[in-house]
Design a protein around this motif. Sequence first.
Motif, mmCIF file in Angstrom:
data_model
loop_
_atom_site.group_PDB
_atom_site.id
_atom_site.type_symbol
_atom_site.label_atom_id
_atom_site.label_comp_id
_atom_site.label_asym_id
_atom_site.label_seq_id
_atom_site.Cartn_x
_atom_site.Cartn_y
_atom_site.Cartn_z
ATOM 1 N N ARG A 327 0.818 -1.215 0.000
ATOM 2 C CA ARG A 327 0.000 0.000 0.000
ATOM 3 C C ARG A 327 0.854 1.269 0.000
ATOM 4 N N GLU A 328 2.029 1.171 0.613
ATOM 5 C CA GLU A 328 2.905 2.350 0.664
ATOM 6 C C GLU A 328 3.737 2.504 -0.600
ATOM 7 N N GLY A 329 3.608 1.582 -1.557
ATOM 8 C CA GLY A 329 4.294 1.739 -2.830
ATOM 9 C C GLY A 329 5.655 1.080 -2.898
ATOM 10 N N ARG A 354 -1.088 -5.740 -5.455
ATOM 11 C CA ARG A 354 -1.814 -4.474 -5.450
ATOM 12 C C ARG A 354 -2.983 -4.596 -6.421
ATOM 13 N N THR A 360 -4.531 3.168 -2.543
ATOM 14 C CA THR A 360 -3.897 2.239 -1.618
ATOM 15 C C THR A 360 -3.669 2.846 -0.238
#
Lengths: 367, 391, 176
Positions: A327-329, A354, A360
């Motif tokens: 979610r944080e990339g 993802r 996200t």
Amino acid sequence: MRATRPNDDEEVDVQRVYVHGTAVSSSWADGSASLTDLIFRCVRRALDDARMPVGDLEAVVLAAHDLVDGRSLTNMITAPAAAAFLKDETRLGDDGAAAFVLGDARIRSGSVRTCLVAAWGRASEGPADDIARALFDPFTTRPLGMTEIGVSGLRASRALIEHPEYAEHRAAAATRRGEVEGAAGRIPAAAWPLRDTELPIWGDVVSAVVLSSEPGPVEVLGAGMSTEPFELGDRDLTGLPALRSAGEQALREARRSIDEVDVLEIDALTMFDEALALEAVGATGSGRGMEALALDPRLDPAGARSVGYCAPAMGLTRIARAVQRVREGDGALALASGSSVVAAQTQAAVVLGRAEGHDTTHGRSCR
Amino acid sequence: MPRTGHGLAVAGVGQTPYRRRHEGSTPELVGQAVREALADAGLTARDVDIVVGGFAPDGLAGENCPDKRFLPAACAIGRWSMRINTGGTTGIAAAYAAMDLLEAGRGDVAVVVGVERMAQANSVPAVFNSIFDPIYERDTGLSTISMGALRATRMMARWGYAREVWAQVAERNFDNASRNPLAQIRTPYGAEDVLRSRMIAWPVTQLDACPVSEGVCAVVIVRSERFEGSGRPLAHVRGRASVSDTYNMGDRVHRPIGNLEDMITLSRSAERAYAQAGISDARQAQVVEIHAPFTHAETMAYGPLRLCDAPDGPDLVRSGFGRWGTETVINPSGGPQAANPVGATALIRLAECAQQVMGSAGERQVPGARVAVATGQGGANQFSTCTVLSA
Amino acid sequence: MSSTPVPPDGDAAADGSTTDPVAEPVTIQGHWDFGYTYFAGASASRFFNELRLNQRIMGTHCPTCDRVLVPARGFCDACYVEIDEWREVGTEGTLDSFTILTTSFPGLPEPPTVVGYVTLDGASTALLNAVHGIDLHDFDEAGALLLTQPRVRVVFSDKCEGRITDFAFELVAADA
């Protein structure tokens, strides 16, 4: 939303499963909170992260050990703190990653639409080393004073024989794991050749994950499990065949290869266990696990160690961290695993991806 | 989304006899029961995809996570396996976990094994005291027996139950157990024996309560479409549900939605399982296996299972309902009063129902058994399950 | 049963054990004694401290379901919200449920004793503790009396130490 997954020779029609929220809480001997307070606060945060009212929750799957909790039938007291009040609830006396796999199955089968999975262990309340000794067979290994760390020592010495490269990278790997503030008194008794910096730090850990059949930011793309013999002498201590098989199953179901994975959260007790585990899932080549711990950008060893360690919370903690990192990339595809007690006898692995079309940063679909 | 309950079936059962103490090692006993269950299903170890173990609580055996030692004897090596521990409901909760994994497409054949080695404990009540909340309640000396008795006195005050009524329940269970070679207690004690037996926690006497028991129950559960036409009997899972409640018994004393003795976890489980199975009450079953460690607890289940309205329970007992030879037999196995190995007991209720509808219950076969209802009960009377099986 | 050892019929050794390695079952003695330090947490700590310092029984009020939960706790498991509104409840109440413990078990209080759930005035929930001062010569008679759900009052110990055992209940009518 339906999906098909390979079941050896045929496709099975199943529901797709998404992670909507997670929470991990880490503390040590916090006198302001009872065990049930710690569980309530973490599960409450996971539900809030998923923006899911407790009334929408249909099922609860928990992982907890009676002896760790000092409550001889722990979920009798602890399940209501984990949102199980008048819900369909069950509890594994097994690692939290196995609980995740069962929670996933409950939605995948269509029997429920939403499911909370939670796992915890509070090492500050009980005698962690004594509890670990009680895991071993009273007739054979227990009289030797064997502990989980002791088995890891057996594994580490074997690894140093099989992989001389490990010696070269172990200092750098330990440095990357980092120092943890207040760790004094929380490190288990070492077993040669393990050093204190290579050991876990006992912690009071609670993890919670909210699953739903509604599309969410991260999808559960695959899962696998496998089991090893109980007797240590019957096992391949360095090859970790159960983890190898669990990882392969999860990737096969996800129709992905290990080379596509960009977030790795592989649960293991000590640094040597983790190095061998990275090799078992194919994340790196034979003999290169320790080097990966020192250098591989797909790993976050400092983050993993600073949470602290207490069975049976760690597999679900790794899964929750993998979800958070996606979610944080940090990446788009994660492999996370959890290992059970008695030297990782049972292993569960999941592939998380993802989901397209979702913001996200929080759990709700942004359509 | 309501569960249909279709698509799963019990295909085989294997059990050790239930005894106060077994001398075999746990893996030996597990291997024996699992081999028998696989043979009963016409399968071999190679067919197994999933293994789920039930054991509870660890303290009774004095072993931490003993599943790791015995699951390999249930074919777990190289396969999916996990261990469930939910107190009294452990055995059936293990079966439900296996059913969830099968329904999710994780395999076609699951072995479920419920195990108990409680005779290894020197003091079972002391271990049972340690299940209670260490902060507010453990110091009072509470045990599972007193916990049960605290409900029994409310049933006396509210519904007019008396020790004599519960003694009749015990008499029927012991009569049934005399036909069950697996039962631990096969002496056909009468109501007078029950009333005269040692008082443990008033109004509960020793013969109102379950014994200390050891043993292993193994059940093979399959995706039934793979086994239709095989010619072997199957016990189809038509409905199942599980509900948990608060731990705090004091919170349930005045609760309008269902108080301490109303057992809303069982009434809600039964309601859901019955709806899936298309039945309206347990009188439509020929066999009802009630997981109740005490006679009063069995009668507490009558209302939730819709055998009668709760206040009519004492009259239902006096009418002889549930006895051998009647249309609906309660506990043809003898029930937990005849043997109550904690980690296996709720699975034994399922196994008995499966054998009854498969027609393989031997001397205790209820003639014409087609539909059977099994319950599970655990924790601080807070975990309930209800399963409906049919031929 | 394949796992049941054959009854020993071999020669007995001088110490009374059999000399048949196949038949003789082996047992070993073990212990299961693990020390724990349970954290009561902020809510139960305050509940116990109020007992010890002020001889007061405290509950917490859940604003969502409007119940006063006794003994006090930090969250309502039914509404699943944190709670921190403190209420003192009465020291008299009703005996809602009881049992007479009549058999001795190792590690548990010596019988006969009575324990019961009591709802104190002002509380929405009942709490468990010992009931003292009941004539237990005849269990059935004592049971019949207690089945009337009599009024009881809290009696504190001479020396409160911050445990649930700092108080017990006794019948209000006993000295009426």
